[in-house]
Design a protein around this motif. Structure first.
Motif, PDB file in Angstrom:
ATOM      1  N   ILE A   1      82.937 -25.161 -25.150  1.00 28.09           N
ATOM      2  CA  ILE A   1      82.031 -24.985 -26.061  1.00 28.09           C
ATOM      3  C   ILE A   1      82.272 -25.983 -27.261  1.00 28.09           C
ATOM      4  N   ASP A   2      82.833 -26.045 -27.930  1.00 26.47           N
ATOM      5  CA  ASP A   2      82.883 -26.642 -28.823  1.00 26.47           C
ATOM      6  C   ASP A   2      83.164 -28.178 -28.553  1.00 26.47           C
TER       7      ASP A   2
ATOM      8  N   ALA B   1      91.331 -30.745 -25.291  1.00 21.08           N
ATOM      9  CA  ALA B   1      90.598 -29.450 -24.397  1.00 21.08           C
ATOM     10  C   ALA B   1      91.157 -27.740 -24.447  1.00 21.08           C
ATOM     11  N   GLN B   2      90.050 -26.743 -24.024  1.00 19.68           N
ATOM     12  CA  GLN B   2      90.317 -25.574 -24.453  1.00 19.68           C
ATOM     13  C   GLN B   2      90.414 -25.249 -23.527  1.00 19.68           C
ATOM     14  N   ILE B   3      89.871 -25.030 -22.503  1.00 18.03           N
ATOM     15  CA  ILE B   3      90.215 -24.436 -21.282  1.00 18.03           C
ATOM     16  C   ILE B   3      91.167 -25.488 -19.960  1.00 18.03           C
TER      17      ILE B   3
ATOM     18  N   GLN C   1      78.802 -27.366 -33.760  1.00 23.23           N
ATOM     19  CA  GLN C   1      80.673 -26.282 -34.731  1.00 23.23           C
ATOM     20  C   GLN C   1      81.727 -26.747 -33.422  1.00 23.23           C
ATOM     21  N   CYS C   2      82.581 -27.554 -33.991  1.00 26.44           N
ATOM     22  CA  CYS C   2      83.045 -28.524 -34.000  1.00 26.44           C
ATOM     23  C   CYS C   2      84.870 -28.029 -34.053  1.00 26.44           C
TER      24      CYS C   2
ATOM     25  N   ASP D   1      80.126 -30.023 -28.182  1.00 29.40           N
ATOM     26  CA  ASP D   1      79.707 -29.690 -29.619  1.00 29.40           C
ATOM     27  C   ASP D   1      80.095 -31.159 -29.848  1.00 29.40           C
ATOM     28  N   MET D   2      80.918 -31.214 -30.287  1.00 24.88           N
ATOM     29  CA  MET D   2      81.865 -32.307 -31.365  1.00 24.88           C
ATOM     30  C   MET D   2      81.902 -33.455 -30.274  1.00 24.88           C
ATOM     31  N   VAL D   3      81.568 -34.125 -28.719  1.00 25.62           N
ATOM     32  CA  VAL D   3      81.492 -34.810 -28.448  1.00 25.62           C
ATOM     33  C   VAL D   3      80.362 -35.742 -27.957  1.00 25.62           C
ATOM     34  N   ALA D   4      79.031 -34.441 -28.200  1.00 30.74           N
ATOM     35  CA  ALA D   4      77.969 -35.328 -28.379  1.00 30.74           C
ATOM     36  C   ALA D   4      77.984 -35.699 -29.712  1.00 30.74           C
TER      37      ALA D   4
END
Length: 672
Positions: free
Chosen positions: A609-610, A384-386, A654-655, A613-616
Motif C-alpha cells: 500500500i505504501d 515490492a513489499q509483498i 505515505q511513501c 501511494d508512491m506510484v500514484a
C-alpha cells in the motif's frame, strides 16, 4: 523490448512431496513464467475436485468445491450432498450467531420456503477467486491471509494496532462492477466478477503449474461464511483442510507462500493446516470418473457456470483479457493491457469527458498517456513489499479517471496480482469523487441501503439506511458544513479511508468510529459503513439472483440500485459511472489537478500500500514536470493532511523508505 507473449520457464512440473506439498521442480518465477500452456485443463480441474472430495469424505462432511482460472472464470462447481441441507450463514462469530446488526451479517440461506435458494456455491466461488486474484508468481496468498489483512486491527486480536493493510478490499471485484466481465457460455476475458466480493473465510487457495498461478480453489463445508478473529492460535478448519487437499500437485511454491512474507515486520499466515494434517492421502484419491451421483455432482450456478467442466484460459494471452502492450502505448516499460474478446484494447489512453464540469480543463489524451507512462516508470523502479524474492520490483495496476469517474486509461506491469485491477479503478474514482464539490449532493440522490433478515422460512428487509447520514456525520466530525460540497479539500484513499475506520484514530480501540464507518455493535468486515452501504442493494440483488430468488441479475453500476422492501422489484435509478464499481478505503490514490481545478484521479493497486501511494503520487508529480506543470498533485494547502479532526491530523500519502531498487533515494515524496 517487450515480447508479444510471456516466455515459458524451464523446469516446470508437478512432482509433489505428500507431507509438505512442495513442488520440487517449480522454478523461481518472478513474473515471466506464464505461457500458452500455463492453464488448467479439464483433467486438472477433475483432479482438484477429486482430491477435495476424498478429504471431505475422510472427514465425514459434504463440501461444495469451486475451481476457477487465474482471471476468475468458473471452471466447475461440485456439490456433495443435498442442496436443501446446505445452509450458509454470513457471520463473524465462531458460534454462528449474529453479534453485529447490519451489513451482510446474519444472512442465512437457504430458506425452507424456497429450498433452491442457496449461497454455498457463491461462497466457494468467492474463495476460489480470492486465492487466484491475490496471488502471483511472486506471492501466494490464501483467504486466510485475506482474513488477516482486512480486519480492524493488524494483526487480528491485537489491540492498539492499525487496521489491516487491505482493509476494505473484500468489497471489490463485485458483480455490479462496470470493469469486470461475466459468464457468457464459456470461459472468456477477465477479470471476471465474484458473487460476494473477495473472501476472508479460510478455505481458498491459489493453484500453480510450473511456478505460475493458473487459478484457485475454494471450499464451503462448515456452513459459515466468516473470518478468523484471531491468529494467536492454529485452527483445524474443515474448509481449509479440504481446499488444501484439493491443491495437491498444484500447490504454491513454498518460497512464495505468504508465510515467507512480512508486512510491518509481521509474518503473514498462509494456512493453519498442512498436508501432514490431512485425513486422506491425495496421491490415493479416487479418480473423478469414479465419483457417483450419490457422492455429488457438478452443478450450474446462475451467472457463473452452466455445469460443464471447462479448460481455463492461459494468463497473459489475449483470451485471458490481459496481454502485453507490445510497446504500442507504453514503449520500453514491459506494460500489459486489458483487451476484449476480439483482442481490442478496452481502456487505451483517451481524453476526459467532463469539460462542462471542469470548465474545459479536461485531461488530454496525451496527458493521460504521459501520466500512465510516468507511473509505470515509478513502479518499475520500486521495491515490492509483498513479493519474493526480496528486492523484486513492484507489480501494480494503474487506473486514471476524469472528475466524473469515466475511465481514461488502465495499464499494468508484468504479473501484477489480479485483485488490483478493479481495486485500482475503485481508488481512482474514490479520490476524484471525495475531492469533488458534488459528492454530498450525489450521495443524497442514492436510494436507501436495505438490510436483510433471513430465517428458516423467509427473507425480508428489516432496516433501511439513509446514505446522506454519512455526509451529515462527516460534516459534524470535521466541523465543516460544506464538506463534500465545496471541493476545497483534496482527499486520497489514505485520508478518506482513515475516516472510514471503526476507530479514530485508526487502531485506538477505545475511541469512537470515524464518520464513514459503523459504530461498535454494527461494524464488522461484513458491515464497513458507507463503503458497503453504497453498494449494498446491488450486492444483495446479485446474491439473491445467484441463490435462486426470482429477481433479475444486477447490471453494471454499484451505486443507485433500488431494492424494494418486499423484494418484489429492483432497478438501477442512478446513471453514470462515478462509483461504477464502488468505493475503496485503503491507500493508493491521489486526485489530479490542473492548477486549482480537480480534473480526475489516479489509483494504483498491487505489491504494497505504501508503494501504491508512491506510484500514484510520484507518477503524477513526475508527469506534471514532464508536462511543464500542466497537471499535478493538489495544491498543498488543499490537501486532507491540513485537517486535524478530533485533534488528529489526517494523512495524505505515505511513501516507503528507500523505495527504489536502483538507488538510495529517501523521503521521495517529501516537499512535493
Amino acid at each position: 523490448m517487450t515480447a508479444l507473449l510471456l516466455t515459458a520457464c524451464s523446469g516446470s512440473g508437478t512432482s509433489v512431496t505428500p507431507t509438505t506439498g512442495t513442488d520440487s521442480s517449480n522454478p523461481s518465477c518472478t513474473g515471466s513464467c506464464a505461457s500458452a500452456s500455463s492453464n488448467l485443463t479439464v483433467a486438472d480441474v477433475q483432479q482438484v475436485i477429486a482430491q477435495g472430495v476424498a478429504e471431505a469424505q475422510a472427514r465425514g462432511v459434504n463440501a461444495t468445491i469451486a475451481v476457477v482460472d487465474r482471471v476468475g472464470n468458473v471452471l466447475a462447481v461440485y456439490r456433495m450432498g443435498n442442496a436443501a441441507t446446505r445452509v450458509v450463514t454470513v457471520t463473524t462469530s465462531p458460534a454462528g450467531d449474529s453479534p453485529v446488526s447490519g451489513g451482510l451479517e446474519g444472512i442465512r440461506l437457504p430458506v425452507q420456503a424456497a429450498a433452491t435458494v442457496n449461497i454455498d456455491h457463491a461462497a466457494a466461488i468467492a474463495k476460489a477467486v480470492t486465492g487466484a486474484y491475490l496471488s502471483s508468481e511472486g506471492n501466494a496468498f490464501s483467504t486466510r491471509v485475506a482474513s488477516q489483512i482486512v480486519q480492524e486491527n493488524f494483526n487480528p486480536g491485537e489491540s492498539l494496532q492499525p487496521a489491516g493493510p487491505l482493509f476494505g478490499v473484500q468489497f471489490s471485484s463485485l458483480a455490479c462492477s462496470d470493469l469486470v466481465s461475466q459468464f457468457n457460455g464459456a470461459p472468456g476475458v477477465g477479470p471476471q466478477r465474484t458473487p460476494l466480493g473477495l473472501s476472508a473465510d479460510p478455505g481458498g487457495f491459489p493453484l500453480y503449474k510450473g511456478g505460475t498461478v493458473v487459478g484457485g480453489v475454494g471450499v464451503l463445508a462448515d456452513g459459515f461464511y466468516t473470518i478468523d478473529k484471531s491468529i494467536l492460535d492454529r485452527d483445524r478448519d474443515v474448509d481449509e483442510a479440504i481446499a488444501l487437499a484439493a491443491t495437491f500437485s498444484f500447490s504454491a511454491p513454498v518460497d512464495r507462500r505468504s508465510d515467507r512474507i512480512t508486512v510491518d515486520g509481521k509474518v503473514l499466515r498462509f494456512t493453519d493446516v498442512e498436508f501432514a494434517d490431512l485425513n486422506s492421502n491425495p496421491l490415493s484419491a479416487p479418480a473423478f470418473a469414479t465419483l457417483t451421483p450419490a457422492v455429488g455432482a457438478v452443478i450450474p450456478v446462475l451467472g457463473y457456470t452452466d455445469g460443464v467442466i471447462r479448460d481455463g484460459t492461459a494468463f497473459g494471452q489475449p483470451g485471458s483479457g490481459i496481454r502485453p502492450d507490445g510497446d504500442l502505448n507504453f514503449p520500453g516499460r514491459d506494460a500489459f493491457v486489458l483487451v476484449d474478446a476480439t483482442n481490442a484494447l478496452r481502456y487505451p489512453p483517451r481524453a476526459g469527458t467532463d469539460g462542462t464540469i471542469v470548465g474545459g480543463a479536461v485531461l488530454a489524451e496525451s496527458e493521460v498517456r504521459t501520466l500512465l507512462q510516468s507511473s509505470l516508470d515509478v513502479a518499475n523502479r520500486a521495491r515490492a513489499q509483498i513479493r519474493r524474492p526480496v528486492g523484486s520490483q513492484a507489480r501494480v495496476t494503474i487506473s486514471v479517471v476524469d472528475s466524473q469517474g469515466e475511465i481514461l486509461g488502465i495499464a499494468r506491469t508484468r504479473d501484477a496480482p489480479l485483485f488490483g485491477t478493479d481495486v485500482s479503478l475503485q481508488k481512482a474514482r474514490t479520490a476524484a469523487f471525495m475531492s469533488s464539490s458534488s459528492a454530498g449532493a450525489f450521495i443524497a440522490t442514492l436510494p436507501d441501503a436495505r438490510y436483510l433478515s433471513t430465517t428458516d422460512a423467509s427473507v425480508s428487509v428489516v432496516r433501511s439506511i439513509q446514505l446522506s447520514g454519512y455526509v451529515d456525520a462527516l460534516r459534524t466530525f470535521l466541523g465543516d458544513t460544506n464538506a463534500l460540497a465545496d471541493g476545497q479539500i483534496a482527499y486520497t484513499d489514505r485520508a478518506s479511508g482513515n475516516l472510514a475506520r471503526p476507530f479514530y484514530p485508526d487502531g485506538i480501540n477505545y475511541e469512537n468510529q470515524g464518520p464513514l464507518s459503523k459504530p461498535k455493535g454494527e461494524w464488522s468486515p461484513f458491515s464497513t459503513g458507507m463503503q458497503l452501504d453504497l453498494a449494498m442493494n446491488a450486492i444483495l440483488q446479485h446474491v439473491l439472483f445467484v441463490g435462486g430468488v426470482p429477481v433479475p441479475d444486477v447490471a453494471p453500476g454499484c451505486a443507485g440500485v433500488q431494492l424494494a422492501t418486499d423484494l418484489s422489484s429492483v432497478g438501477q435509478t442512478i446513471t453514470g459511472v462515478r462509483l461504477g464499481n464502488g468505493l475503496q478505503i485503503f491507500p493508493g490514490s491521489v486526485p489530479i489537478y490542473r492548477g486549482g481545478t480537480l480534473i480526475g484521479g489516479i489509483g494504483v493497486s498491487g505489491d504494497g500500500i505504501d508503494q501504491d501511494d508512491m506510484v500514484a503520487f510520484m507518477g503524477l508529480h513526475n508527469a506534471g514536470q514532464a508536462l511543464s506543470g500542466a497537471i499535478g498533485n493538489a495544491p498543498s494547502e488543499r490537501r486532507a493532511d491540513t485537517l486535524t479532526p478530533q485533534g488528529v491530523r489526517l494523512r495524505y500519502v505515505q511513501c516507503p523508505q528507500a523505495p527504489f531498487i536502483d538507488g538510495t533515494d529517501d523521503n521521495v515524496c517529501g516537499g512535493k
